[in-house]
Motif scaffolding. Sequence first.
Motif, PDB file in Angstrom:
ATOM      1  N   HIS A   1       3.307   2.879  -0.623  1.00  0.00           N
ATOM      2  CA  HIS A   1       4.031   4.100  -0.421  1.00  0.00           C
ATOM      3  C   HIS A   1       5.075   4.113  -1.521  1.00  0.00           C
ATOM      4  O   HIS A   1       6.185   3.499  -1.298  1.00  0.00           O
TER       5      HIS A   1
ATOM      6  N   ASP B   1       8.721   2.927  -1.070  1.00  0.00           N
ATOM      7  CA  ASP B   1       9.072   4.079  -0.931  1.00  0.00           C
ATOM      8  C   ASP B   1       9.801   4.492  -2.288  1.00  0.00           C
ATOM      9  O   ASP B   1       9.570   3.624  -3.299  1.00  0.00           O
TER      10      ASP B   1
ATOM     11  N   HIS C   1       7.274   7.132  -4.420  1.00  0.00           N
ATOM     12  CA  HIS C   1       7.402   8.404  -4.747  1.00  0.00           C
ATOM     13  C   HIS C   1       7.927   8.426  -6.488  1.00  0.00           C
ATOM     14  O   HIS C   1       9.156   8.573  -6.633  1.00  0.00           O
TER      15      HIS C   1
ATOM     16  N   HIS D   1       4.578  10.626   6.823  1.00  0.00           N
ATOM     17  CA  HIS D   1       5.818   9.891   7.098  1.00  0.00           C
ATOM     18  C   HIS D   1       5.883  10.051   8.661  1.00  0.00           C
ATOM     19  O   HIS D   1       6.092  11.218   9.043  1.00  0.00           O
TER      20      HIS D   1
ATOM     21  N   HIS E   1       6.045   4.128   7.487  1.00  0.00           N
ATOM     22  CA  HIS E   1       7.310   3.543   8.453  1.00  0.00           C
ATOM     23  C   HIS E   1       6.983   3.207   9.649  1.00  0.00           C
ATOM     24  O   HIS E   1       7.079   1.986   9.786  1.00  0.00           O
TER      25      HIS E   1
HETATM   26 ZN   LIG Z   1       8.547   8.103   1.671  1.00  0.00          ZN
END
Ligand SMILES: [Zn+2]
Length: 422
Positions: free
Chosen positions: A63, A317, A65, A212, A266
């Motif tokens: 995960h 993340d 970005h 998410h 998460h």
């Molecule tokens: Zn995220």
Amino acid sequence: MKILTADHVLPITGEPISRGAVAIDGEDIVAVGLANEIRARYEDVEVTDFGKAAILPGFVNCHSHLEITAMRGSLDAVEHDFRSWLLKLNELRAAMSDEEIEEAAFLGAKEGREAGVTCFGDVGRSGHAGLRAMKRAGLRGILFQETEFSPDNRTAEDDFKTLIAKFEKLQGEATELVSVGLSPHAPYTVGSMLFEMIAQFSIINRVPITIHAAESANETELMTRGTGFFTEVYERFGVEWASPHCTTIEYLERLGVLSARPLLAHCVEVTQSDIERIAANGARIAHCPKSNAKFGHGFAPFESFLDAGIAVGLGSDSVASNNLCDIMEEARFASLTARNRPGSERFIGPREMLRVATLGGAEALGLNDKIGSLEAGKKADLAVISLDAPAQNPIGDVEATLVFSTSGRDTIATYVNGKPIY
Ligand SMILES: [Zn+2]
């Protein structure tokens, strides 16, 4: 063909091998074993010996970005609550050109490959940036095209069309290594109808999705009671959105989304019954403990995920919240925080953590038939980590050394599909 040898080889699906070797033919691993035996079996094949180092499957960051890599370090002055973080992020992003976003995404992918990451599950709103970054860096991965802010059912049809148009365009850029999925962002930014459409599309076309989910107490408040911070946003923008009055996971199950076996990022705010639903549907989890800690969102019940047999990988993340893409550090943090959490049930040791960081991540992305362990028949995606620093010695237990005394910066080589990319 080539043979890589080192003091330690960790296949993950088997015991660590002292003085081990990995034989690679083209893109594939053809043998893993004792260095002297492998060398005898494949005479006249070029051997690279990494010496005091460990060879293991490349880390999977399930995960990330990448497209907001440039925002690292620019968001630490804000109070780390999700709302002010997001507002500041949007402001910084608006000030950047597409070219700048793409260049920064590439630097994020480069950071990953230099830390032994060979595969990303990357979420992108602009899509192209993360996909091109992974391709340019020679990495493997899935780019999940994210939805825009689309919580209102009245615009669901149009929102779906826009999303699929972006998805199809991205697919034109996909390769054997980098494929495309979809990301309905979160239960509070995606309406129930749009969720249903994406889930159906995912099931029919076998397109992976990530969401998410159950990230914060604010989200739980909105989902279970229909109150709190998000409702103010809906009012301000004139959005119609009705709370389902149940947990996020129950809601996703009700909409048929869990049957698409999504990768849920998460899962901090989950009940035991939510965990059972995730397991029963074969959905998967991206555990992002450092990001959760930075926002003060709390602890995901990590060992309960593992004990329920759920496929769990680690996610950094974004580096705008983490602020690193270092899966060894993430593994260390995951183990320590799970140990020290109120109500913690057991210690998640280094062997289990290394499995989560590699094969667990591959399972979470549905790529475990190709990667995640060092076994004949799998793709040669691997990381070589130096064990030579004073802080790593003496080495009593190589798995503990890797998880508790090693950083991504100790990586000395990274291979994807048998090719050195770092
Ligand atoms: Zn995220």
